[in-house]
Design an enzyme around this catalytic site. Sequence first.
Site, mmCIF file in Angstrom:
data_model
loop_
_atom_site.group_PDB
_atom_site.id
_atom_site.type_symbol
_atom_site.label_atom_id
_atom_site.label_comp_id
_atom_site.label_asym_id
_atom_site.label_seq_id
_atom_site.Cartn_x
_atom_site.Cartn_y
_atom_site.Cartn_z
ATOM 1 N N CYS A 260 -1.240 7.381 1.185
ATOM 2 C CA CYS A 260 -2.209 8.326 0.651
ATOM 3 C C CYS A 260 -2.770 9.089 1.837
ATOM 4 O O CYS A 260 -3.756 8.662 2.435
ATOM 5 C CB CYS A 260 -3.316 7.596 -0.108
ATOM 6 S SG CYS A 260 -4.615 8.704 -0.727
ATOM 7 N N GLU B 285 3.755 9.060 -1.650
ATOM 8 C CA GLU B 285 2.479 9.756 -1.816
ATOM 9 C C GLU B 285 2.218 10.121 -3.271
ATOM 10 O O GLU B 285 3.128 10.462 -4.025
ATOM 11 C CB GLU B 285 2.528 11.030 -0.958
ATOM 12 C CG GLU B 285 1.263 11.855 -0.973
ATOM 13 C CD GLU B 285 0.174 11.302 -0.081
ATOM 14 O OE1 GLU B 285 -0.987 11.288 -0.525
ATOM 15 O OE2 GLU B 285 0.478 10.882 1.051
ATOM 16 N N THR C 24 -4.391 -6.809 -4.664
ATOM 17 C CA THR C 24 -4.167 -5.646 -5.533
ATOM 18 C C THR C 24 -5.024 -5.750 -6.780
ATOM 19 O O THR C 24 -5.399 -6.849 -7.203
ATOM 20 C CB THR C 24 -2.683 -5.521 -5.938
ATOM 21 O OG1 THR C 24 -2.493 -4.293 -6.645
ATOM 22 C CG2 THR C 24 -2.239 -6.677 -6.837
ATOM 23 N N ASP D 179 2.783 7.184 -13.174
ATOM 24 C CA ASP D 179 3.063 6.436 -11.943
ATOM 25 C C ASP D 179 4.573 6.336 -11.769
ATOM 26 O O ASP D 179 5.255 5.700 -12.567
ATOM 27 C CB ASP D 179 2.436 5.039 -12.024
ATOM 28 C CG ASP D 179 2.399 4.320 -10.688
ATOM 29 O OD1 ASP D 179 3.170 4.692 -9.779
ATOM 30 O OD2 ASP D 179 1.592 3.378 -10.551
ATOM 31 N N THR E 80 -6.747 11.864 -13.605
ATOM 32 C CA THR E 80 -5.589 11.679 -12.724
ATOM 33 C C THR E 80 -4.283 11.506 -13.492
ATOM 34 O O THR E 80 -3.230 11.982 -13.052
ATOM 35 C CB THR E 80 -5.821 10.497 -11.758
ATOM 36 O OG1 THR E 80 -4.713 10.387 -10.870
ATOM 37 C CG2 THR E 80 -5.989 9.173 -12.508
ATOM 38 N N HIS F 37 0.846 -1.198 0.000
ATOM 39 C CA HIS F 37 0.000 0.000 0.000
ATOM 40 C C HIS F 37 0.877 1.243 0.000
ATOM 41 O O HIS F 37 1.679 1.433 0.908
ATOM 42 C CB HIS F 37 -0.900 -0.004 1.230
ATOM 43 C CG HIS F 37 -1.974 1.044 1.206
ATOM 44 N ND1 HIS F 37 -3.230 0.794 0.688
ATOM 45 C CD2 HIS F 37 -1.982 2.331 1.639
ATOM 46 C CE1 HIS F 37 -3.963 1.886 0.802
ATOM 47 N NE2 HIS F 37 -3.228 2.844 1.377
ATOM 48 N N ARG G 257 6.022 5.235 -8.847
ATOM 49 C CA ARG G 257 6.324 4.427 -7.671
ATOM 50 C C ARG G 257 7.409 3.378 -7.933
ATOM 51 O O ARG G 257 7.546 2.869 -9.038
ATOM 52 C CB ARG G 257 5.050 3.733 -7.168
ATOM 53 C CG ARG G 257 4.107 4.686 -6.476
ATOM 54 C CD ARG G 257 2.825 4.021 -6.067
ATOM 55 N NE ARG G 257 2.051 3.593 -7.228
ATOM 56 C CZ ARG G 257 0.868 2.980 -7.137
ATOM 57 N NH1 ARG G 257 0.356 2.718 -5.953
ATOM 58 N NH2 ARG G 257 0.215 2.626 -8.227
#
Length: 198
Positions: free
Chosen positions: A54, A92, A149, A126, A114, A51, A128
Site C-alpha cells: 500500500c 497494490e 490479520t 478483492d 471502497t 501484508h 489479491r
Amino acid sequence: MTVVYVASAKLPTPFGEFDLHGFEDAQTGQEHVAITLGNLAESQPVLCRIHSECLTGDALFSMRCDCGPQLQLALERIAAEGTGMILYLRQEGRGIGLINKIRAYELQDQGADTVEANERLGFDADLRDYTMCKSMFAHFQVSRIRLMTNNPVKVNALTKLGIDIVERLSLETGHNDHNARYLATKAGKLGHLFGEGD
C-alpha cells in the site's frame, strides 16, 4: 504462482535489525519480499503478517486506510518477540494497481465506498492472490504460523495452501476520522474481524 528466491540483505529499522529477502516470479517478473527476524525454522509456529503493498499508506502516511499502522505494529510485535516474518506482497490496491487505486479514491471522494469504487471500475472487491506465499514459506521451512490479520479470506486462502494457522491475532490500529467508513466497509462487506483474535 511460484516465486524463486533471489537475494538477502540486512534491513536496519527503528524497531530492530531485520533481514530482507527478495523473491521473483520468473514468468511475470513480479517481485515480493520477506522481512524476517530470528531463526524461523526452529521457532514454529512463527509470528507472521501477510501484508499487501500500500504505497499510499505504507510510504506516504495516508490516513485513508490502516495499512501503514498495521505494518508498523507487525514489525514492533515481531521485534518484541525476537522472531517472526512479514511477507510483503506487491499487489497494490487489493490487486487493482496503483493508478486504478487512485481512480478508486477519486470515486470514494465522490461518495462511493471502497467496494463500490472497485466495482464501478470493473474490478472485484478483492483481487489479491496468496499462492506465492507457499513457495516463500517453503524457502524458510515454515509450515506453522500465528497470523496477524483481521481478514478471514486471507486465513482461508493460506489454509488451502497447506499452511497451518495455529492462531489468528487481531491487528487493529490506525483508526481515525478519515478511515472510519473504510474500516466499517471492510467489516460489513469484506467480513473483516475486529476485536479479539481466535
